[in-house]
Motif scaffolding. Sequence first.
Motif, PDB file in Angstrom:
ATOM      1  N   SER A 166      -1.476   4.530  -0.261  1.00 28.11           N
ATOM      2  CA  SER A 166      -2.751   4.630  -1.254  1.00 28.11           C
ATOM      3  C   SER A 166      -3.865   3.399  -0.728  1.00 28.11           C
ATOM      4  N   ILE A 167      -5.003   3.640   0.018  1.00 27.30           N
ATOM      5  CA  ILE A 167      -5.776   2.746   0.524  1.00 27.30           C
ATOM      6  C   ILE A 167      -7.145   2.965   0.208  1.00 27.30           C
ATOM      7  N   THR A 168      -7.917   1.840   0.260  1.00 19.27           N
ATOM      8  CA  THR A 168      -9.400   2.259   0.324  1.00 19.27           C
ATOM      9  C   THR A 168      -9.891   1.920   1.577  1.00 19.27           C
ATOM     10  N   LEU A 169     -10.423   2.994   2.027  1.00 23.71           N
ATOM     11  CA  LEU A 169     -10.999   3.048   3.546  1.00 23.71           C
ATOM     12  C   LEU A 169     -12.314   2.069   3.553  1.00 23.71           C
ATOM     13  N   LYS A 170     -12.567   1.636   4.807  1.00 27.39           N
ATOM     14  CA  LYS A 170     -13.748   0.797   4.844  1.00 27.39           C
ATOM     15  C   LYS A 170     -15.014   1.560   4.630  1.00 27.39           C
ATOM     16  N   ASN A 178     -15.803   2.792   1.658  1.00 29.74           N
ATOM     17  CA  ASN A 178     -15.326   3.795   0.500  1.00 29.74           C
ATOM     18  C   ASN A 178     -15.302   2.978  -0.703  1.00 29.74           C
ATOM     19  N   ASP A 179     -15.543   3.363  -2.051  1.00 27.78           N
ATOM     20  CA  ASP A 179     -15.428   2.839  -3.113  1.00 27.78           C
ATOM     21  C   ASP A 179     -14.139   3.438  -3.917  1.00 27.78           C
ATOM     22  N   TYR A 180     -13.432   4.262  -3.040  1.00 25.36           N
ATOM     23  CA  TYR A 180     -12.351   4.814  -3.868  1.00 25.36           C
ATOM     24  C   TYR A 180     -10.887   4.879  -3.084  1.00 25.36           C
ATOM     25  N   LYS A 181      -9.943   5.140  -3.547  1.00 26.39           N
ATOM     26  CA  LYS A 181      -8.539   5.301  -2.961  1.00 26.39           C
ATOM     27  C   LYS A 181      -8.453   6.530  -2.312  1.00 26.39           C
ATOM     28  N   THR A 182      -7.824   6.365  -1.299  1.00 19.21           N
ATOM     29  CA  THR A 182      -7.405   7.471  -0.425  1.00 19.21           C
ATOM     30  C   THR A 182      -5.906   7.584  -0.398  1.00 19.21           C
ATOM     31  N   ASN A 183      -5.330   8.756  -0.648  1.00 18.11           N
ATOM     32  CA  ASN A 183      -4.043   9.073  -0.558  1.00 18.11           C
ATOM     33  C   ASN A 183      -3.445   9.898   0.270  1.00 18.11           C
ATOM     34  N   GLU A 225       0.926  -1.164   0.118  1.00 19.49           N
ATOM     35  CA  GLU A 225      -0.071   0.003  -0.072  1.00 19.49           C
ATOM     36  C   GLU A 225       0.940   1.289  -0.125  1.00 19.49           C
TER      37      GLU A 225
END
Length: 251
Positions: free
Chosen positions: A199-203, A205-210, A181
Amino acid sequence: MFNFSKSLDLPPQLHWKYANEPELLAWTIRARNYNTFVANCMFAFLSAIILIATYSIYAVTTQDESYFYQVSVSLGFYLLMSFTISCMTHQRMNFAYRFTQSGVEYCKWKDFPKWALTFLKWFSGITAIIFIFLATLDSTFLIGALIGPGGMGLMYLSMANSKSFQEMHTEYHHHAFKWEELTQLAIATNREVVDLKYSITLKGNDYKTNWSLNVFCKRKQKEAVANFIKPYLSPDVPFIKAKVNVPMSTD
């Protein structure tokens, strides 16, 4: 491996996600996770205001009072207010880092400073005794006892009995990231920090968080930490040296 000090124990509110895996590297540190330049400027500005207020208190003290009384009241006010604003502008956060085969995880926490309550209680008590003794020589010192030790006593009571105030100065957080990640590794040129972008996908969410993870290091050990991390990252992950700004927390 790097002779990191482990002087801070993990509080019972926090637990490692990969506790069952052997640790490859771990350490704890107390650091200021904010822009220290801004904090220093804020402290300098507030100190200037306190100096003006201190001079005003000294100036308005009646001329009939002794010079020692005027200085004592003014100095007591300055020291008390300086201590108070320094606790607000230069707080430190506790960090614990742990590296395993799965990735990097860290805990950060800030406990309510019980020592501040002890300091206020004893300091106000000792100064009250001193002023009461001086009042036997000059009754005007009773006024100083009300202004100095009395004010500190009231502050102690308000801090000790205010649950909301103590909660405001208490935090517990845990974060864990897998090696895959992490998208960038950087050695900070302006702080004792190794910066890891992820870069992760938070619980939920359907998008990446940078975002960025600041790994606070002991003095002159950031290069060793970065070189330790590098082999666990994908070969295409950039490894750079750059000025790093401490980002605002995502918590």
